[in-house]
Design a protein around this motif. Structure first.
Motif, PDB file in Angstrom:
ATOM      1  N   SER A  65     -87.421   0.635 -14.288  1.00  0.00           N
ATOM      2  CA  SER A  65     -87.957  -0.647 -13.836  1.00  0.00           C
ATOM      3  C   SER A  65     -87.316  -1.117 -12.533  1.00  0.00           C
ATOM      4  N   VAL A  66     -86.055  -0.824 -12.305  1.00  0.00           N
ATOM      5  CA  VAL A  66     -85.409  -1.214 -11.051  1.00  0.00           C
ATOM      6  C   VAL A  66     -86.042  -0.460  -9.890  1.00  0.00           C
ATOM      7  N   GLU A  67     -86.220   0.843 -10.068  1.00  0.00           N
ATOM      8  CA  GLU A  67     -86.852   1.662  -9.030  1.00  0.00           C
ATOM      9  C   GLU A  67     -88.276   1.181  -8.763  1.00  0.00           C
ATOM     10  N   PHE A  68     -88.973   0.835  -9.827  1.00  0.00           N
ATOM     11  CA  PHE A  68     -90.325   0.311  -9.682  1.00  0.00           C
ATOM     12  C   PHE A  68     -90.323  -0.977  -8.856  1.00  0.00           C
ATOM     13  N   GLY A  69     -89.390  -1.874  -9.157  1.00  0.00           N
ATOM     14  CA  GLY A  69     -89.302  -3.130  -8.392  1.00  0.00           C
ATOM     15  C   GLY A  69     -89.040  -2.877  -6.914  1.00  0.00           C
ATOM     16  N   ASN A  70     -88.131  -1.944  -6.623  1.00  0.00           N
ATOM     17  CA  ASN A  70     -87.849  -1.595  -5.226  1.00  0.00           C
ATOM     18  C   ASN A  70     -89.077  -0.996  -4.544  1.00  0.00           C
ATOM     19  N   ALA A  71     -89.737  -0.072  -5.252  1.00  0.00           N
ATOM     20  CA  ALA A  71     -90.927   0.568  -4.672  1.00  0.00           C
ATOM     21  C   ALA A  71     -92.051  -0.442  -4.482  1.00  0.00           C
ATOM     22  N   ALA A  72     -92.209  -1.368  -5.445  1.00  0.00           N
ATOM     23  CA  ALA A  72     -93.255  -2.386  -5.316  1.00  0.00           C
ATOM     24  C   ALA A  72     -92.981  -3.264  -4.103  1.00  0.00           C
ATOM     25  N   GLY A  73     -91.713  -3.645  -3.919  1.00  0.00           N
ATOM     26  CA  GLY A  73     -91.359  -4.448  -2.739  1.00  0.00           C
ATOM     27  C   GLY A  73     -91.582  -3.682  -1.453  1.00  0.00           C
ATOM     28  N   SER A  74     -91.197  -2.409  -1.468  1.00  0.00           N
ATOM     29  CA  SER A  74     -91.395  -1.556  -0.292  1.00  0.00           C
ATOM     30  C   SER A  74     -92.882  -1.401   0.021  1.00  0.00           C
ATOM     31  N   TYR A  75     -93.678  -1.205  -1.033  1.00  0.00           N
ATOM     32  CA  TYR A  75     -95.122  -1.067  -0.839  1.00  0.00           C
ATOM     33  C   TYR A  75     -95.708  -2.344  -0.241  1.00  0.00           C
ATOM     34  N   LYS A  76     -95.309  -3.506  -0.760  1.00  0.00           N
ATOM     35  CA  LYS A  76     -95.836  -4.767  -0.237  1.00  0.00           C
ATOM     36  C   LYS A  76     -95.462  -4.943   1.232  1.00  0.00           C
ATOM     37  N   MET A  77     -94.205  -4.641   1.566  1.00  0.00           N
ATOM     38  CA  MET A  77     -93.785  -4.756   2.966  1.00  0.00           C
ATOM     39  C   MET A  77     -94.575  -3.792   3.846  1.00  0.00           C
ATOM     40  N   ALA A  78     -94.744  -2.553   3.389  1.00  0.00           N
ATOM     41  CA  ALA A  78     -95.497  -1.567   4.172  1.00  0.00           C
ATOM     42  C   ALA A  78     -96.960  -1.982   4.298  1.00  0.00           C
ATOM     43  N   ALA A  79     -97.546  -2.513   3.214  1.00  0.00           N
ATOM     44  CA  ALA A  79     -98.947  -2.944   3.268  1.00  0.00           C
ATOM     45  C   ALA A  79     -99.113  -4.105   4.237  1.00  0.00           C
TER      46      ALA A  79
END
Length: 186
Positions: A65-79
């Motif tokens: 879940s921590v990795e997911f949160g980081n990836a979700a944040g990264s995805y939002k920033m990239a999007a």
């Protein structure tokens, strides 16, 4: 109404006469277009990498879940960055002056309406919306047109442009980025 359309066409022809560009101007605009294209390509690669990471993390969510949160944040920033770069790319490709300097072509809304009607499209109660408004440098180009209910179009006016661009689906933004890149490569 017909006289108004004729006057608009005459005004566009006069504007074309006003904006004669030198070879140096055109070379500078082409250089700018290449820079915007490169930034768009980098942003697209970053978005693809973030999307892959996001999908992998989503599959492992139960244990990561921590990795997911980081990836979700990264995805939002990239999007968000991809949207911003795409808007810049679309704005460059949408500039009447810029495109006339680089490519030298446009299509009036009247001719676009005629083309749609010839294809059997019913335009009753519809305006031809400029996605990037003419008042903000948007071109008279088919890709910048959107048949839209007249009441919605008039309620948005030019103030709704940023909202429209930031809320289109990423797939739509991706299609625009590809088409704007194509236009800038004329």
């Amino acid at each position: 109404m017909e006289q108004s359309l004729a006057d608009s066409e005459q005004t566009l022809e006069q504007a074309d006469e006003t904006y004669r560009l030198t070879e140096q101007d055109m070379a500078f605009m082409r250089t700018m277009a290449m820079d915007v294209l490169e930034r768009g390509n980098r942003a697209a690669r970053d978005l693809e990498a973030a999307a892959r990471a996001y999908e992998q993390a989503a599959a492992l969510y139960g244990t990561a879940s921590v990795e997911f949160g980081n990836a979700a944040g990264s995805y939002k920033m990239a999007a968000d960055k991809y949207r911003e770069v795409t808007i810049t790319l679309v704005a460059a490709a949408a500039s009447d002056l810029f495109l006339r300097g680089v490519c030298g072509r446009s299509v009036s809304t009247r001719k676009y309406r005629e083309t749609l009607r010839a294809r059997g499209v019913n335009l009753e109660g519809k305006d031809i919306d400029h996605i990037i408004p003419r008042s903000r440098g948007g071109p008279d180009m088919p890709w910048n047109y959107n048949p839209l209910d007249a009441s919605i179009n008039r309620s948005l006016q030019a103030n709704g442009m940023w909202w429209k661009l930031m809320n289109y689906p990423l797939e739509t933004m991706n299609a625009w980025a590809k088409y704007a890149s194509y236009l800038l490569m004329c």
